[in-house]
Design a protein around this motif. Structure first.
Motif, PDB file in Angstrom:
ATOM      1  N   MET A 225       6.483  -6.113  -7.958  1.00 29.08           N
ATOM      2  CA  MET A 225       6.064  -6.677  -9.254  1.00 29.08           C
ATOM      3  C   MET A 225       4.961  -5.835  -9.885  1.00 29.08           C
ATOM      4  O   MET A 225       4.921  -5.652 -11.091  1.00 29.08           O
ATOM      5  CB  MET A 225       5.569  -8.119  -9.090  1.00 29.08           C
ATOM      6  N   ILE A 226       4.063  -5.333  -9.060  1.00 26.57           N
ATOM      7  CA  ILE A 226       2.935  -4.537  -9.548  1.00 26.57           C
ATOM      8  C   ILE A 226       3.406  -3.215 -10.137  1.00 26.57           C
ATOM      9  O   ILE A 226       2.916  -2.775 -11.170  1.00 26.57           O
ATOM     10  CB  ILE A 226       1.921  -4.263  -8.407  1.00 26.57           C
ATOM     11  N   GLY A 227       4.362  -2.577  -9.472  1.00 25.96           N
ATOM     12  CA  GLY A 227       4.830  -1.270  -9.918  1.00 25.96           C
ATOM     13  C   GLY A 227       3.693  -0.255  -9.892  1.00 25.96           C
ATOM     14  O   GLY A 227       2.970  -0.154  -8.901  1.00 25.96           O
ATOM     15  N   ASP A 228       3.499   0.461 -10.967  1.00 27.02           N
ATOM     16  CA  ASP A 228       2.461   1.495 -11.048  1.00 27.02           C
ATOM     17  C   ASP A 228       1.182   0.997 -11.713  1.00 27.02           C
ATOM     18  O   ASP A 228       0.304   1.795 -12.043  1.00 27.02           O
ATOM     19  CB  ASP A 228       2.989   2.707 -11.821  1.00 27.02           C
ATOM     20  N   ASP A 229       1.066  -0.298 -11.935  1.00 28.43           N
ATOM     21  CA  ASP A 229      -0.099  -0.866 -12.620  1.00 28.43           C
ATOM     22  C   ASP A 229      -1.335  -0.813 -11.719  1.00 28.43           C
ATOM     23  O   ASP A 229      -1.402  -1.492 -10.703  1.00 28.43           O
ATOM     24  CB  ASP A 229       0.214  -2.312 -13.021  1.00 28.43           C
TER      25      ASP A 229
ATOM     26  N   PHE B  48       0.945   3.074  -0.727  1.00 29.95           N
ATOM     27  CA  PHE B  48       0.761   1.825  -0.004  1.00 29.95           C
ATOM     28  C   PHE B  48       2.074   1.046   0.037  1.00 29.95           C
ATOM     29  O   PHE B  48       2.336   0.299   0.968  1.00 29.95           O
ATOM     30  CB  PHE B  48      -0.421   1.016  -0.570  1.00 29.95           C
ATOM     31  N   GLN B  49       2.967   1.256  -0.936  1.00 29.91           N
ATOM     32  CA  GLN B  49       4.278   0.616  -0.900  1.00 29.91           C
ATOM     33  C   GLN B  49       5.076   1.131   0.302  1.00 29.91           C
ATOM     34  O   GLN B  49       5.676   0.338   1.034  1.00 29.91           O
ATOM     35  CB  GLN B  49       5.050   0.876  -2.188  1.00 29.91           C
TER      36      GLN B  49
ATOM     37  N   GLY C  42      -3.054  -4.118 -11.350  1.00 28.32           N
ATOM     38  CA  GLY C  42      -2.326  -4.971 -10.410  1.00 28.32           C
ATOM     39  C   GLY C  42      -2.633  -4.590  -8.975  1.00 28.32           C
ATOM     40  O   GLY C  42      -2.776  -5.462  -8.111  1.00 28.32           O
ATOM     41  N   LEU C  43      -2.741  -3.296  -8.705  1.00 23.25           N
ATOM     42  CA  LEU C  43      -3.096  -2.824  -7.363  1.00 23.25           C
ATOM     43  C   LEU C  43      -4.489  -3.315  -6.988  1.00 23.25           C
ATOM     44  O   LEU C  43      -4.716  -3.764  -5.868  1.00 23.25           O
ATOM     45  CB  LEU C  43      -3.027  -1.303  -7.278  1.00 23.25           C
ATOM     46  N   TYR C  44      -5.419  -3.235  -7.939  1.00 23.88           N
ATOM     47  CA  TYR C  44      -6.784  -3.712  -7.683  1.00 23.88           C
ATOM     48  C   TYR C  44      -6.766  -5.197  -7.305  1.00 23.88           C
ATOM     49  O   TYR C  44      -7.388  -5.602  -6.316  1.00 23.88           O
ATOM     50  CB  TYR C  44      -7.661  -3.496  -8.928  1.00 23.88           C
ATOM     51  N   LEU C  45      -6.042  -6.002  -8.071  1.00 28.58           N
ATOM     52  CA  LEU C  45      -5.975  -7.446  -7.786  1.00 28.58           C
ATOM     53  C   LEU C  45      -5.260  -7.715  -6.460  1.00 28.58           C
ATOM     54  O   LEU C  45      -5.681  -8.566  -5.678  1.00 28.58           O
ATOM     55  CB  LEU C  45      -5.277  -8.175  -8.929  1.00 28.58           C
TER      56      LEU C  45
END
Length: 174
Positions: A143-147, A83-84, A150-153
């Protein structure tokens, strides 16, 4: 009356806006299949917005005595590695659209078509906002990176994302 030069340039922009709608539609489909509902809905909205931009140009050309042309479109990319990457392509595309609008504005000044120049100022401002939005999204993605959390949020919150660009700030209102 539009000059043939400006009519041709506006018709080129009509095609670009139509292709933009298709590009974002393809991105929406890809995101939806990947389970990114928020991103998909954001992209569906972007696709609709680009179609509206196209229709605004079509009506302008026709109202000014020209003939808007609806042409074949290039097929958009339908797959992305992440998605990035998809949002990087979005920024790249918006930068391309901005350059095209700027060239169109330049042509109107050369042709001394101030009515079309005035009409296009909305597109200039819109592109500033579109590029700012894409850059803001990419900043958040970085900022999210591979988290995964974070992707969910991010996916949940992207539809509420708004960016106020410098073009939208009215210093007289302060």
């Amino acid at each position: 009356m539009l000059s043939k030069t400006i009519e041709s340039a506006l018709n080129k922009q009509i095609r670009i806006e139509a292709e933009s709608s298709q590009i974002y539609l393809a991105m929406a489909v890809w995101a939806e299949v990947k389970g990114l509902e928020g991103v998909a809905n954001f992209m569906y909205d972007q696709s609709d917005e680009e179609r509206d931009h196209m229709l605004k140009l079509v009506k302008f050309v026709n109202e000014r005595g020209g003939h808007a042309h609806i042409s074949d479109l290039s097929a958009p990319n339908v797959t992305f590695n992440s998605f990035q990457e998809m949002f990087e392509k979005l920024l790249e595309h918006e930068t391309f659209v901005s350059a095209s609008i700027n060239e169109l504005v330049h042509i109107t000044l050369q042709e001394k078509d101030y009515a079309t120049h005035n009409f296009l100022q909305w597109y200039v401002s819109e592109q500033i906002e579109e590029e700012a939005m894409a850059r803001t999204i990419l900043d958040k993605i970085n900022m999210i990176g591979d988290d995964k959390g974070g992707l969910y949020l991010f996916d949940r919150d992207i539809q509420q994302l708004t960016v106020v660009s410098s073009a939208a700030i009215n210093p007289a209102a302060e």
